[in-house]
Design an enzyme around this catalytic site. Structure first.
Site, PDB file in Angstrom:
ATOM      1  N   GLU A 143      30.291  22.624 -36.502  1.00  0.00           N
ATOM      2  CA  GLU A 143      31.382  22.029 -35.717  1.00  0.00           C
ATOM      3  C   GLU A 143      31.086  20.558 -35.495  1.00  0.00           C
ATOM      4  O   GLU A 143      29.926  20.191 -35.366  1.00  0.00           O
ATOM      5  CB  GLU A 143      31.456  22.706 -34.327  1.00  0.00           C
ATOM      6  CG  GLU A 143      31.562  24.196 -34.387  1.00  0.00           C
ATOM      7  CD  GLU A 143      31.234  24.856 -33.038  1.00  0.00           C
ATOM      8  OE1 GLU A 143      31.209  24.160 -32.007  1.00  0.00           O
ATOM      9  OE2 GLU A 143      30.999  26.063 -33.040  1.00  0.00           O
TER      10      GLU A 143
ATOM     11  N   LYS B   7      30.392  17.403 -33.345  1.00  0.00           N
ATOM     12  CA  LYS B   7      29.912  17.245 -31.971  1.00  0.00           C
ATOM     13  C   LYS B   7      30.726  16.139 -31.324  1.00  0.00           C
ATOM     14  O   LYS B   7      30.598  14.966 -31.654  1.00  0.00           O
ATOM     15  CB  LYS B   7      28.431  16.893 -31.946  1.00  0.00           C
ATOM     16  CG  LYS B   7      27.887  16.830 -30.526  1.00  0.00           C
ATOM     17  CD  LYS B   7      26.384  16.724 -30.525  1.00  0.00           C
ATOM     18  CE  LYS B   7      25.821  16.802 -29.115  1.00  0.00           C
ATOM     19  NZ  LYS B   7      26.292  15.738 -28.221  1.00  0.00           N
TER      20      LYS B   7
ATOM     21  N   ASP C  21      32.121  13.565 -28.623  1.00  0.00           N
ATOM     22  CA  ASP C  21      31.467  12.728 -27.635  1.00  0.00           C
ATOM     23  C   ASP C  21      32.392  12.578 -26.434  1.00  0.00           C
ATOM     24  O   ASP C  21      33.228  11.690 -26.372  1.00  0.00           O
ATOM     25  CB  ASP C  21      31.159  11.361 -28.254  1.00  0.00           C
ATOM     26  CG  ASP C  21      30.090  10.648 -27.466  1.00  0.00           C
ATOM     27  OD1 ASP C  21      29.503  11.272 -26.561  1.00  0.00           O
ATOM     28  OD2 ASP C  21      29.848   9.468 -27.752  1.00  0.00           O
TER      29      ASP C  21
ATOM     30  N   TYR D 141      34.558  25.170 -27.475  1.00  0.00           N
ATOM     31  CA  TYR D 141      33.572  25.468 -28.522  1.00  0.00           C
ATOM     32  C   TYR D 141      32.690  26.667 -28.190  1.00  0.00           C
ATOM     33  O   TYR D 141      31.697  26.888 -28.861  1.00  0.00           O
ATOM     34  CB  TYR D 141      32.718  24.252 -28.842  1.00  0.00           C
ATOM     35  CG  TYR D 141      32.091  23.566 -27.640  1.00  0.00           C
ATOM     36  CD1 TYR D 141      31.205  24.236 -26.810  1.00  0.00           C
ATOM     37  CD2 TYR D 141      32.395  22.236 -27.357  1.00  0.00           C
ATOM     38  CE1 TYR D 141      30.631  23.611 -25.728  1.00  0.00           C
ATOM     39  CE2 TYR D 141      31.820  21.594 -26.267  1.00  0.00           C
ATOM     40  CZ  TYR D 141      30.943  22.296 -25.455  1.00  0.00           C
ATOM     41  OH  TYR D 141      30.379  21.669 -24.372  1.00  0.00           O
TER      42      TYR D 141
ATOM     43  N   LYS E  69      22.593  14.818 -35.416  1.00  0.00           N
ATOM     44  CA  LYS E  69      23.299  13.606 -35.006  1.00  0.00           C
ATOM     45  C   LYS E  69      23.600  12.702 -36.204  1.00  0.00           C
ATOM     46  O   LYS E  69      22.854  12.658 -37.173  1.00  0.00           O
ATOM     47  CB  LYS E  69      22.453  12.820 -33.986  1.00  0.00           C
ATOM     48  CG  LYS E  69      22.096  13.588 -32.732  1.00  0.00           C
ATOM     49  CD  LYS E  69      23.293  13.915 -31.860  1.00  0.00           C
ATOM     50  CE  LYS E  69      23.729  12.758 -30.998  1.00  0.00           C
ATOM     51  NZ  LYS E  69      22.938  12.553 -29.790  1.00  0.00           N
TER      52      LYS E  69
ATOM     53  N   CYS F 295      31.456 -27.683 -20.039  1.00  0.00           N
ATOM     54  CA  CYS F 295      31.948 -27.066 -21.276  1.00  0.00           C
ATOM     55  C   CYS F 295      31.194 -27.629 -22.484  1.00  0.00           C
ATOM     56  O   CYS F 295      31.113 -28.842 -22.651  1.00  0.00           O
ATOM     57  CB  CYS F 295      33.446 -27.343 -21.417  1.00  0.00           C
ATOM     58  SG  CYS F 295      34.086 -26.859 -23.026  1.00  0.00           S
TER      59      CYS F 295
ATOM     60  N   CYS G 261      33.675 -29.942 -24.563  1.00  0.00           N
ATOM     61  CA  CYS G 261      34.279 -31.189 -24.093  1.00  0.00           C
ATOM     62  C   CYS G 261      33.576 -31.811 -22.894  1.00  0.00           C
ATOM     63  O   CYS G 261      33.909 -32.916 -22.481  1.00  0.00           O
ATOM     64  CB  CYS G 261      35.753 -30.967 -23.750  1.00  0.00           C
ATOM     65  SG  CYS G 261      35.977 -30.033 -22.225  1.00  0.00           S
TER      66      CYS G 261
ATOM     67  N   CYS H  95      36.618 -23.353 -18.926  1.00  0.00           N
ATOM     68  CA  CYS H  95      36.519 -24.790 -19.074  1.00  0.00           C
ATOM     69  C   CYS H  95      37.735 -25.391 -18.376  1.00  0.00           C
ATOM     70  O   CYS H  95      38.870 -24.947 -18.586  1.00  0.00           O
ATOM     71  CB  CYS H  95      36.542 -25.138 -20.554  1.00  0.00           C
ATOM     72  SG  CYS H  95      37.003 -26.837 -20.870  1.00  0.00           S
TER      73      CYS H  95
ATOM     74  N   CYS I  33      40.251 -30.429 -24.080  1.00  0.00           N
ATOM     75  CA  CYS I  33      39.037 -29.844 -24.666  1.00  0.00           C
ATOM     76  C   CYS I  33      39.320 -29.488 -26.123  1.00  0.00           C
ATOM     77  O   CYS I  33      40.249 -28.735 -26.413  1.00  0.00           O
ATOM     78  CB  CYS I  33      38.643 -28.595 -23.886  1.00  0.00           C
ATOM     79  SG  CYS I  33      37.353 -27.638 -24.687  1.00  0.00           S
TER      80      CYS I  33
HETATM   81  S1  IVH Z   1      27.593  23.893 -27.726  1.00  0.00           S
HETATM   82  C1  IVH Z   1      24.428  26.066 -25.634  1.00  0.00           C
HETATM   83  N1  IVH Z   1      29.276  22.681 -29.338  1.00  0.00           N
HETATM   84  O1  IVH Z   1      27.031  18.459 -26.531  1.00  0.00           O
HETATM   85  C2  IVH Z   1      25.292  25.172 -26.407  1.00  0.00           C
HETATM   86  N2  IVH Z   1      28.330  21.440 -27.553  1.00  0.00           N
HETATM   87  O2  IVH Z   1      23.938  18.508 -25.651  1.00  0.00           O
HETATM   88  C3  IVH Z   1      26.105  24.316 -25.549  1.00  0.00           C
HETATM   89  N3  IVH Z   1      29.125  19.145 -27.399  1.00  0.00           N
HETATM   90  O3  IVH Z   1      26.876  19.624 -23.247  1.00  0.00           O
HETATM   91  C4  IVH Z   1      26.904  23.349 -26.215  1.00  0.00           C
HETATM   92  N4  IVH Z   1      30.498  19.229 -29.109  1.00  0.00           N
HETATM   93  O4  IVH Z   1      29.004  18.514 -24.032  1.00  0.00           O
HETATM   94  C5  IVH Z   1      28.470  22.562 -28.276  1.00  0.00           C
HETATM   95  N5  IVH Z   1      30.802  21.741 -30.809  1.00  0.00           N
HETATM   96  C6  IVH Z   1      30.005  21.630 -29.747  1.00  0.00           C
HETATM   97  C7  IVH Z   1      29.896  20.433 -29.008  1.00  0.00           C
HETATM   98  C8  IVH Z   1      29.041  20.370 -27.917  1.00  0.00           C
HETATM   99  C9  IVH Z   1      30.016  18.475 -28.129  1.00  0.00           C
HETATM  100  C10 IVH Z   1      28.386  18.569 -26.258  1.00  0.00           C
HETATM  101  C11 IVH Z   1      28.487  19.372 -25.009  1.00  0.00           C
HETATM  102  C12 IVH Z   1      27.097  19.723 -24.602  1.00  0.00           C
HETATM  103  C13 IVH Z   1      26.290  18.725 -25.370  1.00  0.00           C
HETATM  104  C14 IVH Z   1      24.980  19.365 -25.725  1.00  0.00           C
END
Ligand code: IVH
Length: 677
Positions: free
Chosen positions: A119, A121, A123, A231, A319, A413, A416, A431, A437
């Site tokens: 999946e 991740k 942010d 998720y 990551k 500035c 000038c 300025c 200027c």
């Molecule tokens: S699973 C036990 N799935 O990442 C597993 N987390 O450091 C719990 N996050 O607090 C999280 N996308 O805020 C999971 N597809 C995803 C995610 C996800 C983002 C975030 C979530 C969590 C942090 C984990």
């Protein structure tokens, strides 16, 4: 349902309506695939509201009518997580992903490839949603993993979150976990609006999402473009399925929002293929993702693996390479912009971030420099997010070389020598040299000539610099005094180019008023504000003469913008330039005054959406404007009516959210003929 209906059948109608509204909400917000026109949805919603108005005793907190409008809180109550909200172990290199896979197989005692889900991740901010008997009852933030904040009212404003689950077969208690986030384009729009309103912008979508959810007044998150993707599960009263992928499929069936980019694969090599694909398309994704999450798919295996400390052994966050990198500040430049704003810009040892070489990054203003204590010679983290200007995120103080000094913007500035001022309560240093200027002059000339302003072809950076440096041009008015001979005498200027420029200048003398206003480079007046001023006030003289109060009374003009406009026109220097421009034959073209026929609709603000039968959009706009109404492109709290034809877009939805009345074609005609809808 005019005469008093039988309460039993009315109650079942209420339940039916809630089901329908929830379902169509889901089609619209989760599937992005509406099944019925917005006007039809409006009718269902209104019918539901009408029944609830007659029977307040039937209103429940999970009714779709109750998303917005909860009272602001003094503080968030606590929410306890019966099943802790864990975090994920991180890996950065492919080798770490292989290590993870090896560990998993060792612990499970197998040589076979393991099934994983992959999946993105997201942010954003982790949240939990609790459903009892299929109704959304409570939701909260992660907090420390066992105790978070109860942000139910804020979560309810997110339309993607179903108030009632679809289908059937849900466990009596169902807790789902997910991430609240803001899509990149919606984030950019939000910041654009904030800039126009003179509010501070959010640093990134994550902060915007987190900041919005932390508001005690739910009306604030209600206006922010928050989205959510689930998720996984928290506490459940009975198992949902045997595999994570099946659980996700089931949650999707129940109407819970989810990202599309989820895969089930076999073995680590396939995980990595998905990872690489996601990484390649990272910049095309609607949202910010900072990696891929691998999860062992089978729950029995997950249980066997268990967790260590705060993270499960069955999952890994792989990551993406960071959009942040470390580098060194060589020196800091006080850069003077066209409005005189002085920005500290860090010149860096060039560093590659997310596929681009970065050698300069903004430090924004003196307060930011102080907060970060950024100094020349410091090692710093620099962040590049999408297409925004890279910025210095923080200083790595442990690496600070000896002999550095705190940085201060100069008192005079650099371009000038005029005094640098910082009005009280403002973050920006400026300025005070104005158009004397050279840096401001050059910026102002370039802006005046730019494509969206007067569009003077051939007047680029090099030429603007030459013109300013040779003293030929000090103000935009001087451009129109340039002769073919003067231009030709400039270095590297061919006869033909000189000739073209003179023509281009001539051709730019009759700009539409809004472009002319924009070209003046008034602080905080972007294209949209310029258009609005031109449309509402109609002539340059009226705009120049409008008081702050008059300006503030215009839609979408806040006190900051009104003040900036007044400040600009109050300066003799600016008035002088405007007089000269007129004398030299520059005549901004005023928008056509509308023949006033029919009722006076001035002051009314409307938005048109969908297809009308008897009118084109242009005709309707023209007819409304002819009566003094204002037609704009987006629905806001100040919109008086939204006119919805067939297949209306999201604007009708927006109207509903903001309680703006929606008119059909007949309503529009009544308004045009009689002055009331
Ligand atoms: S699973 C036990 N799935 O990442 C597993 N987390 O450091 C719990 N996050 O607090 C999280 N996308 O805020 C999971 N597809 C995803 C995610 C996800 C983002 C975030 C979530 C969590 C942090 C984990």
């Amino acid at each position: 349902m005019a005469e008093s209906p039988d309460p039993d059948s009315e109650y079942s109608r209420l339940q039916e309506l809630r089901r329908l509204v929830n379902y169509h909400n889901y089609r619209y917000y989760v599937l992005d695939d509406p099944e019925i026109p917005d006007a039809e949805f409006d009718r269902l919603f209104e019918e539901l509201e009408a029944i609830e108005a007659r029977h307040p005793e039937w209103v429940t907190p999970d009714s779709p009518t109750q998303r917005v409008g909860a009272e602001p809180l003094d503080a968030f109550p606590e929410i306890r997580h019966e099943v802790p909200m864990l975090s994920l172990q991180n890996g950065f290199e492919e080798s770490e992903a292989w290590d993870f896979d090896r560990r998993v197989r060792e612990l499970l005692g197998t040589d076979e490839p393991v099934d994983y889900t992959v999946e993105p991740k997201l942010d954003g901010l982790a949240v939990t949603l609790i459903y009892e008997k299929g109704h959304f009852v409570r939701g909260g933030t992660r907090g420390d993993g066992t105790r978070g904040e109860d942000i139910t009212s804020n979560l309810k404003t997110i339309r993607q979150i179903p108030m009632g689950l679809l289908g059937s077969g849900w466990p009596e208690l169902l807790e789902v976990r997910g991430e609240v986030y803001m899509a990149k384009d919606r984030f950019r729009e939000l910041n654009e609006r904030r800039r126009a309103q003179g509010l501070t912008e959010f640093a990134n979508p994550r902060n915007a999402a987190a900041g919005s959810l932390r508001q005690l007044d739910p009306r604030i998150p209600a206006r922010r473009p928050l989205e959510i993707a689930v998720y996984g599960l928290g506490q459940v009263s009975e198992p949902v399925a045997e595999r994570h992928s099946e659980v996700l499929a089931q949650l999707w069936q129940w109407g819970l929002p989810m990202l599309r980019e989820i895969d089930r694969v076999r073995g680590m090599e396939e995980c990595l293929e998905v990872y690489r694909r996601l990484l390649d398309s990272r910049h095309e994704l609607r949202y910010e993702a900072d990696g891929a999450v691998y999860k062992v798919d089978r729950y029995d295996l997950q249980r066997q693996l268990g967790h260590i400390a705060r993270s499960p052994r069955w999952a890994l966050a792989h990551k993406f390479p960071p959009l942040e990198e470390m580098t060194r500040i060589r020196w800091i430049e006080a850069s003077v912009g066209r409005t005189g704003k002085i920005t500290p810009v860090a010149h860096l040892d060039p560093v590659e971030i997310g596929g681009a070489t970065v050698s300069r990054a903004s430090l924004h203003n003196q307060d930011e420099v102080d907060r970060k204590d950024a100094r020349e010679g410091d090692y710093v983290m620099v962040r590049r997010a999408g297409d925004v200007i890279p910025e210095v995120v923080r200083v790595i103080e442990s690496q600070r070389p000896n002999g550095t000094e705190p940085y201060r913007l100069p008192d005079t500035c650099p371009a000038c020598g005029a005094e640098v001022i910082r009005p009280e309560g403002e973050v920006d240093a400026r300025c005070s040299g104005g158009l004397s200027c050279p840096a401001q002059r050059m910026g102002a000339i370039l802006h005046f000539a730019s494509r969206r302003a007067l569009d003077i072809e051939g007047l680029g950076e090099k030429l603007a610099q030459q013109l300013v440096e040779t003293g030929l041009v000090e103000t935009p008015a001087d451009l129109y005094r340039l002769s073919q001979e003067q231009l030709q005498a400039l270095e590297r200027m061919a006869e033909k180019s000189a000739d073209n420029l003179v023509r281009a200048l001539e051709a730019s003398k009759y700009p539409p008023l809004d472009r002319f206003l924009y070209a003046l480079g008034i602080d905080l007046v972007g294209e949209a504000t310029a258009q609005l001023l031109a449309r509402e006030l109609g002539s340059l003289d009226r705009i120049m003469g409008a008081s702050r109060e008059e300006l503030e009374a215009l839609p979408d003009i806040g006190p900051e913008v009104a003040k900036a406009i007044r400040t600009f026109f109050n300066q003799d220097r600016n008035r002088q330039v405007l007089t000269e421009l007129r004398e030299l034959g520059v005549e901004p073209q005023e928008p056509e005054p509308a023949p006033a026929e029919g009722p006076d609709l001035s002051g009314l603000r409307l938005v048109l959406t969908g297809t009308l039968e008897r009118w084109t959009r242009e005709e309707a706009t023209e007819a409304l404007e002819a009566r003094g109404a204002r037609v704009s492109g987006s629905v806001s709290g100040r919109t008086d009516y939204v006119v919805a034809g067939s297949d209306p877009g999201s604007k009708a939805d927006r109207a509903r959210e903001l309680d703006v009345p929606v008119l059909d074609e007949a309503g529009l005609e009544r308004l045009l003929n009689r002055g009331t809808a």
